[in-house]
Write a protein that holds these residues in place. Structure first.
Motif, short mmCIF file in Angstrom:
data_model
loop_
_atom_site.label_atom_id
_atom_site.label_comp_id
_atom_site.label_asym_id
_atom_site.label_seq_id
_atom_site.Cartn_x
_atom_site.Cartn_y
_atom_site.Cartn_z
N GLU A 292 0.81 -1.23 0.00
CA GLU A 292 0.00 0.00 0.00
C GLU A 292 0.84 1.27 0.00
O GLU A 292 0.33 2.34 -0.32
CB GLU A 292 -0.95 0.00 1.21
CG GLU A 292 -2.02 -1.09 1.11
CD GLU A 292 -3.05 -1.03 2.22
OE1 GLU A 292 -2.85 -0.28 3.18
OE2 GLU A 292 -4.06 -1.76 2.10
N THR A 293 2.11 1.18 0.40
CA THR A 293 2.91 2.41 0.48
C THR A 293 4.21 2.27 -0.32
O THR A 293 4.67 1.16 -0.60
CB THR A 293 3.31 2.74 1.94
OG1 THR A 293 4.23 1.72 2.39
CG2 THR A 293 2.09 2.75 2.86
N ASP A 294 4.77 3.43 -0.66
CA ASP A 294 6.02 3.42 -1.40
C ASP A 294 7.15 2.88 -0.52
O ASP A 294 8.09 2.24 -1.01
CB ASP A 294 6.36 4.83 -1.91
CG ASP A 294 7.42 4.77 -3.00
OD1 ASP A 294 7.21 4.01 -3.97
OD2 ASP A 294 8.46 5.44 -2.86
N HIS B 110 -1.06 0.32 -3.66
CA HIS B 110 -0.02 1.28 -4.06
C HIS B 110 0.10 1.35 -5.59
O HIS B 110 0.33 2.43 -6.15
CB HIS B 110 1.32 0.88 -3.45
CG HIS B 110 2.46 1.73 -3.94
ND1 HIS B 110 2.56 3.07 -3.65
CD2 HIS B 110 3.52 1.43 -4.73
CE1 HIS B 110 3.65 3.56 -4.22
NE2 HIS B 110 4.24 2.60 -4.88
#
Ligand code: C2E
Ligand code: MG
Ligand code: MG
Ligand code: MG
Length: 294
Positions: free
Chosen positions: A242-244, A262
Protein backbone atom coordinates in the motif's frame (compact mmCIF):
# COMPACT_ATOMS: atom_id res chain seq x y z
CA UNK A 1 -40.52 -20.46 15.28
CA UNK A 2 -43.37 -18.18 14.33
CA UNK A 3 -45.62 -20.39 16.40
CA UNK A 4 -43.34 -20.26 19.43
CA UNK A 5 -43.18 -16.49 19.25
CA UNK A 6 -46.92 -16.29 19.28
CA UNK A 7 -49.31 -14.56 16.97
CA UNK A 8 -48.58 -10.98 17.90
CA UNK A 9 -44.84 -11.07 17.33
CA UNK A 10 -45.60 -12.60 13.94
CA UNK A 11 -47.25 -9.33 13.08
CA UNK A 12 -44.42 -7.22 14.44
CA UNK A 13 -41.77 -8.36 12.01
CA UNK A 14 -41.25 -10.85 9.26
CA UNK A 15 -38.90 -13.43 10.82
CA UNK A 16 -37.46 -14.25 7.38
CA UNK A 17 -35.77 -10.84 7.39
CA UNK A 18 -33.69 -11.53 10.46
CA UNK A 19 -33.24 -15.29 10.55
CA UNK A 20 -29.67 -15.86 9.31
CA UNK A 21 -30.49 -19.35 8.04
CA UNK A 22 -33.33 -18.03 5.92
CA UNK A 23 -31.19 -15.16 4.66
CA UNK A 24 -28.51 -17.63 3.66
CA UNK A 25 -30.99 -19.78 1.79
CA UNK A 26 -32.30 -16.75 -0.01
CA UNK A 27 -28.81 -15.52 -0.93
CA UNK A 28 -27.89 -19.01 -2.09
CA UNK A 29 -30.88 -19.11 -4.43
CA UNK A 30 -29.95 -15.66 -5.72
CA UNK A 31 -26.34 -16.71 -6.25
CA UNK A 32 -27.36 -19.82 -8.19
CA UNK A 33 -29.63 -17.67 -10.32
CA UNK A 34 -26.91 -14.99 -10.58
CA UNK A 35 -24.37 -17.46 -11.95
CA UNK A 36 -26.88 -18.74 -14.50
CA UNK A 37 -27.89 -15.27 -15.63
CA UNK A 38 -24.35 -13.93 -15.85
CA UNK A 39 -24.39 -11.48 -12.93
CA UNK A 40 -20.80 -12.37 -11.97
CA UNK A 41 -17.92 -10.15 -13.03
CA UNK A 42 -14.18 -10.56 -12.88
CA UNK A 43 -11.98 -7.67 -11.83
CA UNK A 44 -8.23 -7.81 -12.29
CA UNK A 45 -5.45 -6.53 -10.05
CA UNK A 46 -2.06 -5.80 -11.66
CA UNK A 47 0.88 -7.88 -10.43
CA UNK A 48 4.01 -5.83 -10.88
CA UNK A 49 7.50 -6.97 -11.77
CA UNK A 50 9.50 -5.25 -9.01
CA UNK A 51 12.81 -4.99 -10.86
CA UNK A 52 11.34 -3.34 -13.98
CA UNK A 53 8.33 -1.62 -12.44
CA UNK A 54 6.10 -2.94 -15.22
CA UNK A 55 2.94 -5.03 -15.10
CA UNK A 56 3.70 -8.75 -15.26
CA UNK A 57 0.28 -10.31 -14.91
CA UNK A 58 -3.13 -9.79 -13.30
CA UNK A 59 -5.02 -11.62 -10.56
CA UNK A 60 -8.65 -12.42 -11.37
CA UNK A 61 -10.97 -11.52 -8.48
CA UNK A 62 -14.66 -12.33 -8.68
CA UNK A 63 -17.44 -9.79 -8.05
CA UNK A 64 -21.21 -10.19 -8.10
CA UNK A 65 -23.27 -7.47 -9.67
CA UNK A 66 -26.38 -8.14 -7.63
CA UNK A 67 -29.55 -6.62 -9.10
CA UNK A 68 -30.63 -5.02 -5.80
CA UNK A 69 -27.75 -5.37 -3.30
CA UNK A 70 -25.13 -3.66 -5.49
CA UNK A 71 -21.64 -4.88 -6.33
CA UNK A 72 -20.85 -7.66 -3.86
CA UNK A 73 -17.29 -8.67 -2.90
CA UNK A 74 -16.00 -12.24 -2.41
CA UNK A 75 -16.33 -11.91 1.38
CA UNK A 76 -20.11 -11.56 0.88
CA UNK A 77 -20.59 -14.82 -1.03
CA UNK A 78 -17.47 -17.01 -1.47
CA UNK A 79 -17.96 -18.93 1.80
CA UNK A 80 -21.58 -19.57 0.89
CA UNK A 81 -20.52 -20.83 -2.53
CA UNK A 82 -17.86 -23.02 -0.92
CA UNK A 83 -20.19 -24.56 1.69
CA UNK A 84 -23.01 -25.17 -0.76
CA UNK A 85 -20.85 -26.60 -3.54
CA UNK A 86 -21.82 -23.78 -5.91
CA UNK A 87 -18.12 -22.89 -5.98
CA UNK A 88 -17.68 -25.50 -8.72
CA UNK A 89 -19.89 -23.64 -11.18
CA UNK A 90 -18.64 -20.28 -9.96
CA UNK A 91 -14.99 -21.33 -10.21
CA UNK A 92 -15.38 -22.86 -13.63
CA UNK A 93 -17.01 -19.67 -14.86
CA UNK A 94 -14.25 -17.45 -13.41
CA UNK A 95 -11.54 -19.66 -14.90
CA UNK A 96 -13.10 -19.63 -18.37
CA UNK A 97 -13.85 -15.93 -18.24
CA UNK A 98 -10.32 -15.02 -17.11
CA UNK A 99 -8.78 -17.19 -19.83
CA UNK A 100 -11.14 -15.74 -22.43
CA UNK A 101 -10.16 -12.23 -21.34
CA UNK A 102 -6.47 -13.17 -21.21
CA UNK A 103 -6.67 -14.50 -24.77
CA UNK A 104 -8.27 -11.24 -25.87
CA UNK A 105 -5.44 -9.24 -24.27
CA UNK A 106 -2.82 -11.50 -25.80
CA UNK A 107 -4.34 -10.91 -29.26
CA UNK A 108 -4.94 -7.18 -28.99
CA UNK A 109 -2.27 -5.80 -26.67
CA UNK A 110 0.72 -4.06 -28.26
CA UNK A 111 2.96 -5.46 -25.50
CA UNK A 112 5.70 -7.82 -26.55
CA UNK A 113 5.25 -9.93 -23.39
CA UNK A 114 1.75 -11.38 -23.13
CA UNK A 115 -0.01 -10.71 -19.85
CA UNK A 116 -0.19 -13.61 -17.39
CA UNK A 117 -3.42 -14.42 -15.53
CA UNK A 118 -3.69 -15.69 -11.95
CA UNK A 119 -6.89 -17.41 -10.79
CA UNK A 120 -7.80 -18.38 -7.20
CA UNK A 121 -8.91 -21.90 -6.32
CA UNK A 122 -10.78 -22.79 -3.13
CA UNK A 123 -10.32 -25.95 -1.07
CA UNK A 124 -13.34 -27.60 -2.63
CA UNK A 125 -12.18 -26.78 -6.14
CA UNK A 126 -8.75 -28.23 -5.42
CA UNK A 127 -10.30 -31.48 -4.20
CA UNK A 128 -12.82 -31.66 -7.06
CA UNK A 129 -11.95 -34.73 -9.17
CA UNK A 130 -12.93 -32.79 -12.34
CA UNK A 131 -10.59 -29.85 -11.70
CA UNK A 132 -7.73 -30.95 -13.95
CA UNK A 133 -10.16 -31.63 -16.81
CA UNK A 134 -11.87 -28.29 -16.27
CA UNK A 135 -8.55 -26.43 -16.47
CA UNK A 136 -7.36 -28.42 -19.50
CA UNK A 137 -10.66 -27.82 -21.32
CA UNK A 138 -10.61 -24.08 -20.63
CA UNK A 139 -7.02 -23.77 -21.90
CA UNK A 140 -7.82 -25.75 -25.06
CA UNK A 141 -11.03 -23.88 -25.73
CA UNK A 142 -9.19 -20.57 -26.03
CA UNK A 143 -5.87 -21.99 -27.14
CA UNK A 144 -4.32 -20.14 -24.18
CA UNK A 145 -0.65 -20.78 -23.42
CA UNK A 146 -0.68 -22.80 -20.14
CA UNK A 147 2.48 -21.04 -18.96
CA UNK A 148 0.54 -17.78 -18.80
CA UNK A 149 -1.91 -19.20 -16.25
CA UNK A 150 -1.10 -19.33 -12.54
CA UNK A 151 -3.46 -21.05 -10.10
CA UNK A 152 -3.41 -19.66 -6.54
CA UNK A 153 -4.09 -22.13 -3.76
CA UNK A 154 -4.11 -21.28 -0.06
CA UNK A 155 -2.01 -23.16 2.46
CA UNK A 156 -5.20 -24.17 4.22
CA UNK A 157 -6.54 -25.82 1.06
CA UNK A 158 -3.28 -27.74 0.60
CA UNK A 159 -3.39 -28.99 4.18
CA UNK A 160 -6.99 -30.20 4.03
CA UNK A 161 -5.81 -33.32 2.23
CA UNK A 162 -2.09 -33.10 1.41
CA UNK A 163 -1.92 -36.46 -0.39
CA UNK A 164 -4.75 -35.61 -2.80
CA UNK A 165 -3.42 -32.06 -3.15
CA UNK A 166 -0.04 -33.41 -4.23
CA UNK A 167 -1.66 -35.59 -6.90
CA UNK A 168 -3.80 -32.74 -8.21
CA UNK A 169 -0.91 -30.24 -8.22
CA UNK A 170 1.28 -32.72 -10.06
CA UNK A 171 -1.43 -33.23 -12.71
CA UNK A 172 -1.96 -29.47 -13.04
CA UNK A 173 1.77 -28.96 -13.31
CA UNK A 174 1.95 -31.42 -16.18
CA UNK A 175 -0.57 -29.26 -18.06
CA UNK A 176 2.12 -26.57 -17.91
CA UNK A 177 0.32 -24.10 -15.62
CA UNK A 178 2.04 -22.24 -12.80
CA UNK A 179 1.11 -22.83 -9.16
CA UNK A 180 1.19 -20.36 -6.27
CA UNK A 181 0.73 -20.75 -2.53
CA UNK A 182 -1.61 -17.91 -1.54
CA UNK A 183 -1.75 -16.14 1.83
CA UNK A 184 1.56 -17.73 2.78
CA UNK A 185 2.26 -17.60 6.50
CA UNK A 186 -1.36 -17.62 7.65
CA UNK A 187 -1.98 -21.36 7.49
CA UNK A 188 -0.24 -24.27 9.07
CA UNK A 189 1.56 -25.74 6.11
CA UNK A 190 4.76 -27.47 7.05
CA UNK A 191 7.74 -26.01 5.26
CA UNK A 192 8.48 -29.43 3.78
CA UNK A 193 5.44 -28.97 1.52
CA UNK A 194 7.27 -26.15 -0.22
CA UNK A 195 9.87 -28.71 -1.20
CA UNK A 196 7.46 -31.56 -2.04
CA UNK A 197 4.72 -29.68 -3.88
CA UNK A 198 5.49 -28.49 -7.45
CA UNK A 199 5.02 -24.82 -6.55
CA UNK A 200 6.26 -21.86 -8.63
CA UNK A 201 5.56 -18.94 -6.36
CA UNK A 202 4.94 -18.03 -2.79
CA UNK A 203 2.55 -15.15 -2.08
CA UNK A 204 3.39 -13.46 1.19
CA UNK A 205 0.20 -12.55 3.03
CA UNK A 206 -0.83 -8.92 3.29
CA UNK A 207 -0.87 -9.12 7.10
CA UNK A 208 2.96 -9.33 7.09
CA UNK A 209 3.49 -6.89 4.23
CA UNK A 210 1.42 -4.21 5.94
CA UNK A 211 3.78 -4.16 8.94
CA UNK A 212 6.89 -3.64 6.80
CA UNK A 213 8.92 -0.73 8.07
CA UNK A 214 6.94 -0.39 11.30
CA UNK A 215 7.09 -3.86 12.83
CA UNK A 216 10.40 -5.68 13.30
CA UNK A 217 8.65 -9.03 13.44
CA UNK A 218 6.94 -8.45 10.11
CA UNK A 219 10.23 -7.27 8.55
CA UNK A 220 11.87 -10.49 9.65
CA UNK A 221 9.00 -12.67 8.46
CA UNK A 222 8.83 -11.05 5.03
CA UNK A 223 12.59 -11.27 4.62
CA UNK A 224 12.55 -14.94 5.62
CA UNK A 225 9.70 -15.72 3.21
CA UNK A 226 11.60 -14.15 0.31
CA UNK A 227 14.78 -16.02 1.25
CA UNK A 228 12.85 -19.25 1.66
CA UNK A 229 11.22 -18.88 -1.76
CA UNK A 230 14.57 -18.22 -3.41
CA UNK A 231 16.22 -21.06 -1.50
CA UNK A 232 13.76 -23.54 -3.04
CA UNK A 233 14.02 -21.84 -6.43
CA UNK A 234 10.63 -20.15 -6.67
CA UNK A 235 9.35 -16.56 -6.96
CA UNK A 236 8.33 -14.41 -4.03
CA UNK A 237 5.20 -12.29 -4.49
CA UNK A 238 4.08 -9.66 -1.98
CA UNK A 239 0.36 -8.97 -1.61
CA UNK A 240 -1.27 -5.85 -0.23
CA UNK A 241 1.52 -3.35 -0.93
CA UNK A 242 0.00 0.00 0.00
CA UNK A 243 2.91 2.41 0.48
CA UNK A 244 6.02 3.42 -1.40
CA UNK A 245 8.03 2.57 1.69
CA UNK A 246 6.75 -1.01 1.57
CA UNK A 247 7.60 -1.15 -2.14
CA UNK A 248 11.20 0.03 -1.67
CA UNK A 249 11.72 -2.30 1.29
CA UNK A 250 10.47 -5.28 -0.75
CA UNK A 251 12.68 -4.26 -3.68
CA UNK A 252 15.70 -4.14 -1.37
CA UNK A 253 14.79 -7.56 0.02
CA UNK A 254 14.74 -8.97 -3.54
CA UNK A 255 11.01 -9.66 -3.80
CA UNK A 256 10.11 -10.60 -7.38
CA UNK A 257 6.51 -9.47 -7.85
CA UNK A 258 4.17 -7.22 -5.91
CA UNK A 259 0.54 -6.24 -5.97
CA UNK A 260 -1.51 -3.87 -3.89
CA UNK A 261 -3.36 -0.58 -3.75
CA UNK A 262 -0.02 1.28 -4.06
CA UNK A 263 0.00 0.18 -7.69
CA UNK A 264 -3.68 -0.37 -8.34
CA UNK A 265 -6.90 -1.70 -6.88
CA UNK A 266 -8.60 -4.52 -8.79
CA UNK A 267 -9.94 -2.99 -12.01
CA UNK A 268 -12.54 -3.79 -14.64
CA UNK A 269 -11.15 -5.44 -17.79
CA UNK A 270 -11.64 -2.17 -19.69
CA UNK A 271 -9.41 -0.35 -17.20
CA UNK A 272 -6.73 -3.04 -17.46
CA UNK A 273 -6.77 -2.57 -21.23
CA UNK A 274 -5.88 1.10 -20.81
CA UNK A 275 -3.26 0.14 -18.19
CA UNK A 276 -1.44 -2.13 -20.63
CA UNK A 277 -1.67 0.36 -23.48
CA UNK A 278 1.79 1.91 -23.83
CA UNK A 279 2.17 5.27 -22.10
CA UNK A 280 3.14 6.82 -25.42
CA UNK A 281 -0.33 6.39 -26.89
CA UNK A 282 -2.00 7.58 -23.70
CA UNK A 283 0.19 10.71 -23.90
CA UNK A 284 -0.93 11.17 -27.51
CA UNK A 285 -4.57 11.04 -26.51
CA UNK A 286 -3.91 13.52 -23.70
CA UNK A 287 -2.03 15.90 -26.00
CA UNK A 288 -4.81 15.77 -28.58
CA UNK A 289 -7.33 16.66 -25.93
CA UNK A 290 -5.09 19.13 -24.15
CA UNK A 291 -7.56 21.99 -24.61
CA UNK A 292 -10.05 20.04 -22.56
CA UNK A 293 -8.34 18.29 -19.66
CA UNK A 294 -11.44 16.46 -18.38
P1 C2E B 1 -6.70 -13.22 -2.20
O1 C2E B 1 -6.58 -14.21 -3.29
O2 C2E B 1 -5.64 -13.24 -1.17
O3 C2E B 1 -6.80 -11.81 -2.92
C1 C2E B 1 -6.28 -10.63 -2.41
C2 C2E B 1 -7.36 -9.75 -1.79
O4 C2E B 1 -6.74 -8.61 -1.22
C3 C2E B 1 -8.37 -9.21 -2.80
O5 C2E B 1 -9.61 -9.06 -2.12
C4 C2E B 1 -7.79 -7.85 -3.14
O6 C2E B 1 -8.74 -6.93 -3.63
C5 C2E B 1 -7.26 -7.43 -1.79
N1 C2E B 1 -6.17 -6.47 -1.91
C6 C2E B 1 -5.25 -6.37 -2.89
N2 C2E B 1 -4.36 -5.38 -2.63
C7 C2E B 1 -4.72 -4.84 -1.45
C8 C2E B 1 -4.18 -3.77 -0.65
O7 C2E B 1 -3.20 -3.12 -0.98
N3 C2E B 1 -4.82 -3.52 0.53
C9 C2E B 1 -5.93 -4.22 0.93
N4 C2E B 1 -6.50 -3.88 2.08
N5 C2E B 1 -6.46 -5.22 0.19
C10 C2E B 1 -5.85 -5.53 -0.97
P2 C2E B 1 -10.98 -9.58 -2.71
O8 C2E B 1 -11.07 -9.29 -4.17
O9 C2E B 1 -12.06 -9.07 -1.82
O10 C2E B 1 -10.86 -11.16 -2.56
C11 C2E B 1 -10.79 -11.76 -1.28
C12 C2E B 1 -10.50 -13.22 -1.37
O11 C2E B 1 -11.59 -13.91 -1.99
C13 C2E B 1 -9.29 -13.56 -2.22
O12 C2E B 1 -8.11 -13.39 -1.44
C14 C2E B 1 -9.56 -14.99 -2.57
O13 C2E B 1 -9.18 -15.85 -1.53
C15 C2E B 1 -11.08 -15.02 -2.67
N6 C2E B 1 -11.47 -14.95 -4.10
C16 C2E B 1 -11.60 -13.88 -4.91
N7 C2E B 1 -11.96 -14.24 -6.14
C17 C2E B 1 -12.07 -15.59 -6.13
C18 C2E B 1 -12.43 -16.58 -7.12
O14 C2E B 1 -12.70 -16.28 -8.30
N8 C2E B 1 -12.45 -17.89 -6.72
C19 C2E B 1 -12.13 -18.24 -5.44
N9 C2E B 1 -12.17 -19.56 -5.14
N10 C2E B 1 -11.79 -17.36 -4.50
C20 C2E B 1 -11.76 -16.04 -4.83
MG1 MG C 1 -5.13 -14.82 -4.50
MG1 MG D 1 -3.75 -13.79 -1.13
MG1 MG E 1 -5.77 -13.11 1.01
Amino acid sequence: RAKANGRNSWNVHDPSETDPAINRMRLLGELRHGIETKQLRVHYQPRMDMSTGTINSVEALVRWEHPTRGLLQPIDFIDLAEESGLIRDLGTWVLQEAIRQGTHWAQTSPRSEPLGIAVNLSTRQLLDPHLVDTVATALERYDFAPGLLTLEITETALMENPATALQVLTALKSLGVGLAIDDFGTGYASLTYLKDFPIDELKIDRSFVSGLGSNDGDNAIVQSCIQLAHAVGIRAVAEGVETDHQRTTLLTLGCDLAQGYHYSKPLTPEHITTWITPRQSITNVMTQNSGCPL
